[in-house]
Design a protein around this motif. Structure first.
Motif, short mmCIF file in Angstrom:
data_model
loop_
_atom_site.label_atom_id
_atom_site.label_comp_id
_atom_site.label_asym_id
_atom_site.label_seq_id
_atom_site.Cartn_x
_atom_site.Cartn_y
_atom_site.Cartn_z
N ILE A 426 0.85 -1.19 0.00
CA ILE A 426 0.00 0.00 0.00
C ILE A 426 0.89 1.23 0.00
O ILE A 426 1.78 1.36 0.84
CB ILE A 426 -0.91 0.02 1.24
CG1 ILE A 426 -1.85 -1.19 1.22
CG2 ILE A 426 -1.71 1.32 1.32
CD1 ILE A 426 -2.66 -1.35 2.49
N PHE A 439 -4.61 6.75 -0.95
CA PHE A 439 -3.75 5.57 -1.02
C PHE A 439 -3.65 5.09 -2.47
O PHE A 439 -4.51 5.37 -3.30
CB PHE A 439 -4.31 4.42 -0.16
CG PHE A 439 -4.56 4.78 1.27
CD1 PHE A 439 -3.57 4.60 2.22
CD2 PHE A 439 -5.78 5.30 1.67
CE1 PHE A 439 -3.80 4.93 3.55
CE2 PHE A 439 -6.02 5.64 2.99
CZ PHE A 439 -5.02 5.45 3.94
N VAL A 441 -2.08 1.34 -4.61
CA VAL A 441 -1.64 -0.05 -4.42
C VAL A 441 -0.68 -0.41 -5.53
O VAL A 441 -0.90 -0.06 -6.70
CB VAL A 441 -2.83 -1.02 -4.40
CG1 VAL A 441 -2.36 -2.48 -4.37
CG2 VAL A 441 -3.73 -0.74 -3.21
N GLU A 450 -4.82 3.56 -8.22
CA GLU A 450 -4.59 4.84 -7.55
C GLU A 450 -5.92 5.48 -7.17
O GLU A 450 -6.99 4.91 -7.41
CB GLU A 450 -3.78 5.78 -8.45
CG GLU A 450 -4.31 5.92 -9.85
CD GLU A 450 -3.39 6.74 -10.74
OE1 GLU A 450 -2.90 7.78 -10.28
OE2 GLU A 450 -3.19 6.33 -11.90
N LEU A 452 -7.40 5.92 -4.27
CA LEU A 452 -8.21 5.25 -3.26
C LEU A 452 -8.29 6.15 -2.03
O LEU A 452 -7.26 6.60 -1.52
CB LEU A 452 -7.60 3.91 -2.88
CG LEU A 452 -7.54 2.84 -3.98
CD1 LEU A 452 -6.75 1.62 -3.50
CD2 LEU A 452 -8.94 2.42 -4.41
N ALA A 458 -7.84 -0.03 0.11
CA ALA A 458 -6.42 -0.23 -0.18
C ALA A 458 -5.95 -1.58 0.38
O ALA A 458 -5.22 -2.32 -0.28
CB ALA A 458 -5.59 0.90 0.42
N SER A 461 -7.45 -4.45 -1.72
CA SER A 461 -6.77 -4.53 -3.02
C SER A 461 -5.39 -5.14 -2.88
O SER A 461 -4.97 -5.99 -3.68
CB SER A 461 -6.67 -3.14 -3.65
OG SER A 461 -7.94 -2.57 -3.81
#
Length: 522
Positions: A426, A439, A441, A450, A452, A458, A461
């Protein structure tokens, strides 16, 4: 599985070679068969891929014939036990009179030699112990203190140490060197007797096999008893004595926690047509979630084929762009594992993380592994991010392998990807996961999602990337990720591990640290 292999070879002589026998054993292990007793639950369809219909019927008919009316295997008929094969060793806790005599051993029963018997006789006899003794082992419930028996009868969780000491003492009275399969079977029978008190469960979900923690405790007690003997043997071993690993050692399939194991034939023209539709939708910024879910489901087999063939992340993003969106990842993960990440899951997750926080915050400061300053900050912020940080601290694992900190205004193109870990992580846009408002990932050192705004999104994912892209958990995060897997995502295989395997590291069905935390009813 040795006893099961013996049974198969007896009924099906043509399946006695390693090449023909191993696929059958693998199929049985995949459906959860651990002991000969479990064979009575196997159905013909379970063996469809490895045995011909007549072979499967012959095997199951024989299994049924050796089971008694009560459903227990007639061990004395199929695996005969005689006074010559059942030889016992002294109980570690007993101290009989020097003048006592050796009791007579009757067929199928266990006896204990007195301390006056010579060590030579005991050592010689131990080598002749039947390998099936554990099936006849009677758990000495009547030897437990009244307080422990009362807790078991009241379906309460007992104090394990005293119970394990007594039962392991009785085990060592029968066999000085019990194997893990012996202890595993005894632990299984203990849990069957008192499931409410002894089974490994969390929120009514069975963890692993349900008796892994008992097996682990029995194993530790036996190992402690054998430690001096083991050290003496090591000291007496010549320096040039080296062990070799068999070249044909079985390799575990990369199907841990998944319900879809094999590809099936599909109409490739239809698959390509829908794949093209996915790409066109993405180019036009179409965000119709229901249609995305349908297309991900319809092309699932082709996606798995590309992933399993080793295609890199950059290629997969171009071919399957919605596989790198939250809605697409959740749909693929549901098809792969059977876990549906819906609103009910999010509610349960919130509740579970709250319990984790409550547990760690209830610990006295002197017993907490978390610094007072960090603990106060986590207590103030709370939420899933605080719970995950607590878990990382509790397991003493490297949070930098899970969280990569960047400036709060950083965008995907500005992330220094060469500094990212190769495993999913993350990217925190801010100073801490506790306070960040955005956030991203990453996986394979490439940003894949992107924008998030939720830590939960996050975390989900990041975690499901391990399954979608067939990645091992890094050793540095093994316990935390397994806790999330078993207690949050409810993926509970009773065999194998998704943690990256180190050559000299002993593997466990369930991480011992995770088991310990679970048995505290977190």
């Amino acid at each position: 599985m040795d006893d099961i292999a013996t049974l198969i070879k007896e009924v099906l002589p043509t399946c006695s070679t390693p090449d023909t026998l191993q696929p059958i054993l693998d199929a049985l292990q995949n459906i959860g068969v651990e002991t000969v007793d479990d064979m009575k639950l196997v159905q013909k369809d379970d063996l469809a891929g490895v045995l011909k219909p007549i072979q499967a019927r012959k095997l199951l008919a024989h299994v049924n014939s050796v089971f008694s009316a009560s459903g227990r295997l007639k061990m004395e008929e199929y695996f005969p036990v005689s006074p010559q094969t059942i030889i016992t060793t002294p109980r570690v806790s007993s101290s009989p009179s020097p003048n006592s005599s050796l009791p007579v051993t009757s067929p199928g029963s266990f006896s204990t030699p007195t301390s006056s018997q010579s060590d030579t006789d005991s050592t010689h006899s131990a080598t002749r112990l039947s390998s099936d003794w554990h099936y006849n082992f009677k758990i000495p419930w009547d030897m437990l203190p009244a307080v422990l028996r009362k807790k078991l009868d009241n379906q309460e969780q007992p104090t394990a140490r005293e119970m394990i000491r007594i039962i392991s003492g009785e085990i060592l009275a029968i066999c000085q060197k019990p194997l893990k399969k012996h202890l595993n079977e005894i632990a299984r029978k203990m849990v069957l007797e008192y499931p409410k008190s002894l089974k490994d469960v969390i929120e009514d979900e069975v963890v692993g096999s349900g008796h892994d923690s008992l097996t682990k405790q029995l194993q530790c007690r036996v190992d402690n008893y054998k430690r001096n003997e083991t050290l003496n043997k090591r000291n007496s071993t010549p320096a040039d004595d080296t062990s070799t690993v068999p070249e044909n050692k079985k390799k575990r399939k990369d199907s841990y926690g998944c319900i879809v194991l094999e590809s099936v034939r599909v109409n490739m023209d239809a698959q390509m047509k829908k794949k093209k539709e996915i790409q066109e939708m993405f180019m036009t910024n179409d965000r119709n979630e229901k249609r995305i879910q349908e297309l991900i489901s319809d092309t699932f087999i082709s996606q798995r084929s590309d992933i399993r063939s080793g295609k890199d992340t950059h290629f997969l993003k171009e071919e399957w762009p919605y596989l790198f969106s939250l809605v697409g990842m959740k749909e693929h993960f549901k098809l792969l594992t059977g876990v549906q990440l819906n609103e009910a899951f999010e509610e349960a997750t919130t509740t579970k993380f709250a319990r984790v926080l409550d547990y760690f915050q209830s610990l006295p400061i002197e017993k907490s592994v978390i610094a007072a300053k960090d603990r106060a900050e986590i207590q103030l912020s709370g939420g899933p991010s605080g719970a995950v940080l607590m878990l990382l601290s509790h397991f003493k694992e490297d949070c930098t392998k899970m969280f990569h900190i960047v400036d709060k205004k950083c965008i995907a193109d500005e992330v220094e990807t060469d500094r990212l870990p190769p495993t999913p992580c993350i990217i925190v846009c801010g100073t801490s996961p506790l306070s960040a408002a955005a956030f991203m990932v990453a996986a394979d050192q490439e940003v894949i999602i992107e924008h998030l705004t939720s830590f939960n999104d996050a975390l989900v994912s990041m975690f499901i990337c391990y399954y979608i892209f067939n990645m091992h958990y890094p050793v540095e995060l093994g316990a935390t990720l397994e806790f999330l897997q078993r207690c949050i995502f409810k993926i509970n295989p009773d065999k194998g591990s998704k943690v990256e395997r180190l050559e000299k590291k002993k593997s466990h069905a369930v991480n011992p640290k995770v088991l310990t935390l679970i048995t505290r009813r977190v």
